[in-house]
Write an enzyme that holds these catalytic residues in place. Structure first.
Site, PDB file in Angstrom:
ATOM      1  N   HIS A  56       0.872  -1.190   0.000  1.00  0.00           N
ATOM      2  CA  HIS A  56       0.000   0.000   0.000  1.00  0.00           C
ATOM      3  C   HIS A  56       0.911   1.243   0.000  1.00  0.00           C
ATOM      4  O   HIS A  56       1.706   1.419  -0.921  1.00  0.00           O
ATOM      5  CB  HIS A  56      -0.902  -0.100   1.243  1.00  0.00           C
ATOM      6  CG  HIS A  56      -2.038   0.866   1.330  1.00  0.00           C
ATOM      7  ND1 HIS A  56      -2.422   1.694   0.304  1.00  0.00           N
ATOM      8  CD2 HIS A  56      -2.905   1.137   2.353  1.00  0.00           C
ATOM      9  CE1 HIS A  56      -3.467   2.428   0.692  1.00  0.00           C
ATOM     10  NE2 HIS A  56      -3.781   2.111   1.935  1.00  0.00           N
TER      11      HIS A  56
ATOM     12  N   HIS B 102      -2.089  -2.668  -9.479  1.00  0.00           N
ATOM     13  CA  HIS B 102      -3.057  -2.063  -8.566  1.00  0.00           C
ATOM     14  C   HIS B 102      -4.282  -2.964  -8.515  1.00  0.00           C
ATOM     15  O   HIS B 102      -4.659  -3.540  -9.524  1.00  0.00           O
ATOM     16  CB  HIS B 102      -3.460  -0.666  -9.054  1.00  0.00           C
ATOM     17  CG  HIS B 102      -4.088   0.152  -7.991  1.00  0.00           C
ATOM     18  ND1 HIS B 102      -5.425   0.092  -7.721  1.00  0.00           N
ATOM     19  CD2 HIS B 102      -3.551   1.025  -7.102  1.00  0.00           C
ATOM     20  CE1 HIS B 102      -5.685   0.902  -6.716  1.00  0.00           C
ATOM     21  NE2 HIS B 102      -4.573   1.482  -6.306  1.00  0.00           N
TER      22      HIS B 102
ATOM     23  N   ASP C 199       2.817   5.527  -7.041  1.00  0.00           N
ATOM     24  CA  ASP C 199       4.051   5.548  -6.265  1.00  0.00           C
ATOM     25  C   ASP C 199       5.302   5.286  -7.086  1.00  0.00           C
ATOM     26  O   ASP C 199       6.406   5.324  -6.559  1.00  0.00           O
ATOM     27  CB  ASP C 199       3.953   4.548  -5.111  1.00  0.00           C
ATOM     28  CG  ASP C 199       3.061   5.109  -4.029  1.00  0.00           C
ATOM     29  OD1 ASP C 199       3.090   6.333  -3.845  1.00  0.00           O
ATOM     30  OD2 ASP C 199       2.310   4.338  -3.411  1.00  0.00           O
TER      31      ASP C 199
HETATM   32  N1  CMC Z   1       5.105  -7.316  -9.927  1.00  0.00           N
HETATM   33  C1  CMC Z   1       4.981  -8.550 -10.447  1.00  0.00           C
HETATM   34  N2  CMC Z   1       3.801  -9.221 -10.534  1.00  0.00           N
HETATM   35  C2  CMC Z   1       2.720  -8.602 -10.081  1.00  0.00           C
HETATM   36  C3  CMC Z   1       2.764  -7.307  -9.531  1.00  0.00           C
HETATM   37  C4  CMC Z   1       4.036  -6.663  -9.454  1.00  0.00           C
HETATM   38  N3  CMC Z   1       4.133  -5.429  -8.935  1.00  0.00           N
HETATM   39  N4  CMC Z   1       1.536  -6.923  -9.126  1.00  0.00           N
HETATM   40  C5  CMC Z   1       0.704  -7.944  -9.428  1.00  0.00           C
HETATM   41  N5  CMC Z   1       1.422  -8.974 -10.008  1.00  0.00           N
HETATM   42  C6  CMC Z   1       0.886 -10.225 -10.516  1.00  0.00           C
HETATM   43  C7  CMC Z   1       0.454 -11.146  -9.396  1.00  0.00           C
HETATM   44  O1  CMC Z   1       1.522 -11.968  -8.984  1.00  0.00           O
HETATM   45  C8  CMC Z   1      -0.666 -11.912 -10.049  1.00  0.00           C
HETATM   46  O2  CMC Z   1      -0.079 -12.872 -10.929  1.00  0.00           O
HETATM   47  P1  CMC Z   1      -0.840 -14.302 -11.215  1.00  0.00           P
HETATM   48  O3  CMC Z   1      -2.150 -13.926 -11.831  1.00  0.00           O
HETATM   49  O4  CMC Z   1       0.079 -15.030 -12.120  1.00  0.00           O
HETATM   50  O5  CMC Z   1      -0.984 -14.939  -9.853  1.00  0.00           O
HETATM   51  C9  CMC Z   1      -1.340 -10.870 -10.957  1.00  0.00           C
HETATM   52  O6  CMC Z   1      -0.311  -9.907 -11.253  1.00  0.00           O
HETATM   53  C10 CMC Z   1      -2.521 -10.178 -10.330  1.00  0.00           C
HETATM   54  O7  CMC Z   1      -2.111  -9.511  -9.165  1.00  0.00           O
HETATM   55  P2  CMC Z   1      -2.749  -9.645  -7.727  1.00  0.00           P
HETATM   56  O8  CMC Z   1      -1.678 -10.000  -6.737  1.00  0.00           O
HETATM   57  O9  CMC Z   1      -3.962 -10.504  -7.770  1.00  0.00           O
HETATM   58  O10 CMC Z   1      -3.195  -8.162  -7.480  1.00  0.00           O
HETATM   59  P3  CMC Z   1      -3.735  -7.581  -6.142  1.00  0.00           P
HETATM   60  O11 CMC Z   1      -4.899  -6.766  -6.524  1.00  0.00           O
HETATM   61  O12 CMC Z   1      -3.955  -8.629  -5.114  1.00  0.00           O
HETATM   62  O13 CMC Z   1      -2.521  -6.669  -5.632  1.00  0.00           O
HETATM   63  C11 CMC Z   1      -1.031  -4.861  -5.479  1.00  0.00           C
HETATM   64  C12 CMC Z   1      -2.375  -5.340  -6.001  1.00  0.00           C
HETATM   65  C13 CMC Z   1      -0.953  -3.335  -5.626  1.00  0.00           C
HETATM   66  C14 CMC Z   1      -0.898  -5.194  -3.976  1.00  0.00           C
HETATM   67  C15 CMC Z   1       0.089  -5.557  -6.282  1.00  0.00           C
HETATM   68  O14 CMC Z   1      -0.028  -5.202  -7.645  1.00  0.00           O
HETATM   69  C16 CMC Z   1       1.476  -5.190  -5.757  1.00  0.00           C
HETATM   70  O15 CMC Z   1       1.947  -5.788  -4.797  1.00  0.00           O
HETATM   71  N6  CMC Z   1       2.160  -4.192  -6.401  1.00  0.00           N
HETATM   72  C17 CMC Z   1       3.427  -3.705  -5.917  1.00  0.00           C
HETATM   73  C18 CMC Z   1       3.236  -2.825  -4.699  1.00  0.00           C
HETATM   74  C19 CMC Z   1       2.694  -1.476  -5.044  1.00  0.00           C
HETATM   75  O16 CMC Z   1       3.187  -0.807  -5.959  1.00  0.00           O
HETATM   76  N7  CMC Z   1       1.700  -1.027  -4.277  1.00  0.00           N
HETATM   77  C20 CMC Z   1       1.142   0.342  -4.386  1.00  0.00           C
HETATM   78  C21 CMC Z   1      -0.262   0.379  -4.852  1.00  0.00           C
HETATM   79  S1  CMC Z   1      -0.735   2.047  -5.346  1.00  0.00           S
HETATM   80  C22 CMC Z   1      -0.634   2.975  -3.907  1.00  0.00           C
HETATM   81  C23 CMC Z   1      -1.761   2.713  -3.019  1.00  0.00           C
HETATM   82  O17 CMC Z   1      -2.915   2.976  -3.416  1.00  0.00           O
HETATM   83  O18 CMC Z   1      -1.515   2.317  -1.885  1.00  0.00           O
END
Ligand code: CMC
Length: 422
Positions: free
Chosen positions: A267, A308, A364
C-alpha cells in the site's frame, strides 16, 4: 433504493432466492446478500474483499478499466489543475468546492488548529533518533486521543469537523517533528502567513541561524502530490479507518490504525520500496534480470510501484506526477533513478507477463523521485502519503458516522478442527 433483483438457484436445497440489486451512479451494480444466511443458510467468501462492496459512499470513484479517478464527481486532472490541497480536503469532506470565503475560512482554521500540545514533543525522548518515521507517526497520532478525549463524542457533527481540522492541520507538524528528531534539530513553529506546503517545507528544513525561504516550485509539487494522494475510495487504510471507527472508538485511534495499514509495502509503503528497488537494480543493464525476478513465482520480488487492485490501466495519478517530476529534476538536478525508472517502465510495458495481467505504473512509481529530489529521506515517503491521505480518511470516517453504521464484523470459512476433547 432497490432497482432490480437477481435470482440465486440453490439446486441442492431446491430453492430460489431473490436478492436485491442496487444501481450505482457509476460503476458496477451490487447484489445485496444480507438476506442469504436467513433465506438459504449461507455466508459469502471473498478473501481480500476483491469483489465486495463494504459501504455506500459518495466521495470518490475509480474506473479501473479506463484509468479514471473522480473526487466528488470531478476528475483528478480537473482537481489537480484547479484546486489546491486544502480546497481538495474541503471538497472531499463537504462534497462541494469551497467558495473563496469558505476556502479562506478553512485555511485559517487549519492554521489555528495546527499547533501540537507541547507535551507531544516529550514522547520523542522515548524514541531512538533513527526509529522508523511511520512507527513514530502511528504512535504520535494515536496519542492525540489522550489530548482530545472530547473527540469521542462522534455523534456531534461540529466535533467531527473539529477533529478533521485538527488532524489535517497537525499531520505536517508531526511529520516535521519526526524529521527534526532524526536530524537532532530543535523544534520550530510555523509562520502565520505561509501556505500549507510552504509551512511544511520550513518546518522540515529551516535550521537555527540560517535563512530559509521555501521554494514555490517545491511547495507546488508537494501540494500536487498531496492532492493526488488525498483519497482513493475503499483502499486498505481507508477501510481500516472505517472498520476501527465502526466500533465508535476515538477517531485519533482510528486514524492511527489507518496509518499502520498504510505503512505496508503493498500500500503506502510502496513509494519507499520503489526507491529501494531502483537502488538495488542500480543500472539499466540489470533491468532484464529484475523483470525476470518479478515474473518468477518462486521469487518474492515484485516490481514495486507496478500493479493495482483496481486499475487495470495506467494509474491517472502516475501520469500527472510524471510532468512535475521533470520540472523538479530540472531545478534540483538530475537523478539517475529517473532514467532507470523510465527504462524499467518501458521494459515492463513491453513484456507479455505485464501486458496480460494489465500491470501498469501506479502513483508511487514516480512520487519517491520527487520526494527524494526535495531532500525528503526515503523512510519518510510513507509519512508524506499519510499527511495527504488524512483528508480522505477523515472524509470517509465522517461519512460513515453521519450516514449511520453497524460495527464491521466479517465472517469466516472455518477450516480448523471439529469439536474435540482433551
Ligand atoms: N510485480 C509482479 N507481478 C505482479 C505485480 C508486481 N508489482 N503486481 C501484481 N502482479 C501479478 C500477481 O503476482 C498476479 O499474478 P498471477 O495472476 O500469475 O498470480 C497478478 O499480477 C494479479 O495480481 P494480484 O496480486 O492478484 O493483485 P492484487 O490486486 O492482489 O494486488 C497490489 C495489487 C498493488 C498489492 C500488487 O499489484 C502489488 O503488490 N504491487 C506492488 C506494490 C505497489 O506498488 N503497491 C502500491 C499500490 S498504489 C498505492 C496505493 O494505493 O496504496
Amino acid at each position: 433504493m432497490v432497482d432490480r433483483s437477481v435470482k440465486l438457484v440453490d439446486s441442492q436445497q431446491g430453492k430460489e432466492i431473490e436478492l436485491p440489486v442496487y444501481e450505482p451512479t457509476l460503476g458496477r451494480p451490487v447484489i445485496d446478500i444480507a438476506s442469504l444466511p436467513k433465506e438459504a443458510g449461507y455466508f459469502t467468501h471473498d478473501p481480500g474483499f476483491g469483489v465486495t462492496s463494504s459501504c455506500e459512499s459518495k466521495i470518490t470513484f475509480i474506473d479501473g478499466g479506463e484509468g479514471k479517478l473522480l473526487y466528488r464527481g470531478y476528475s483528478i486532472e480537473d482537481v489537480s489543475e484547479n484546486l489546491n490541497y486544502l480546497d481538495t480536503a474541503y471538497l472531499l469532506y463537504h462534497g462541494e468546492v469551497p467558495t473563496k470565503e469558505q476556502s479562506e475560512a478553512y485555511t485559517q482554521k487549519i492554521k489555528y488548529y495546527r499547533l501540537l500540545n507541547e507535551r507531544v514533543h516529550h514522547f520523542f525522548d522515548g524514541f531512538y533518533y533513527d526509529a522508523h518515521p511511520m512507527a513514530m507517526m502511528t504512535g504520535l497520532v494515536g496519542s492525540l486521543a489522550a489530548f482530545y478525549p472530547d473527540a469521542i463524542d462522534i455523534n456531534d457533527e461540529k466535533m467531527r469537523e473539529i477533529t478533521s481540522l485538527r488532524l489535517i492541520a497537525k499531520m505536517p507538524m508531526i511529520a516535521a517533528a519526526i524529521y527534526r528528531h532524526y536530524k537532532g534539530y530543535p523544534v520550530i513553529y510555523p509562520e502565520h502567513n505561509e501556505g500549507y506546503t510552504e509551512s511544511f517545507l520550513r518546518l522540515m528544513f529551516e535550521r537555527p541561524g540560517q535563512d530559509y525561504e521555501p521554494d514555490p516550485l517545491a511547495a507546488k509539487a508537494l501540494d500536487l502530490l498531496f492532492i493526488l494522494h488525498a483519497d482513493h475510495e475503499q483502499n486498505a487504510s481507508t477501510s481500516t479507518v472505517r472498520l476501527a471507527g465502526s466500533t465508535g472508538t476515538n477517531p485519533y485511534a482510528a486514524i492511527s490504525a489507518g496509518i499502520a495499514s498504510l505503512w505496508g509495502p503493498a500500500h503506502g509503503g510502496a513509494n519507499e520500496a520503489v526507491l529501494n528497488m531502483l537502488d538495488e537494480i542500480g543500472s539499466v543493464e540489470n533491468i532484464p534480470k529484475f523483470i525476470e525476478k518479478a515474473k518468477d513465482k518462486q521469487d518474492p520480488f515484485k516490481l514495486m510501484g507496478f500493479g493495482h487492485r483496481v486499475y487495470r490501466n495506467y494509474d491517472p495519478r502516475a501520469k500527472i506526477i510524471q510532468s512535475i517530476c521533470y520540472e523538479i529534476l530540472e531545478r534540483y538536478g538530475d537523478d539517475p533513478r529517473m532514467e532507470l525508472a523510465m527504462k524499467l517502465e518501458e521494459a515492463a510495458l513491453k513484456d507479455d507477463y505485464f501486458i496480460e495481467r494489465k500491470l501498469y505504473p501506479n502513483v508511487d512509481f514516480y512520487s519517491g523521485i520527487i520526494y527524494s529530489a526535495l531532500g525528503i529521506p526515503v523512510n519518510m515517503f510513507t509519512v508524506m502519503f499519510a499527511i495527504a491521505r488524512t483528508s480522505g480518511w477523515v472524509a470517509h470516517w465522517n461519512e460513515m458516522v453521519s450516514d449511520g453504521y453497524r460495527i464491521g464484523r466479517p465472517r469466516q470459512l472455518y477450516t480448523g478442527n471439529n469439536i474435540r476433547k482433551l
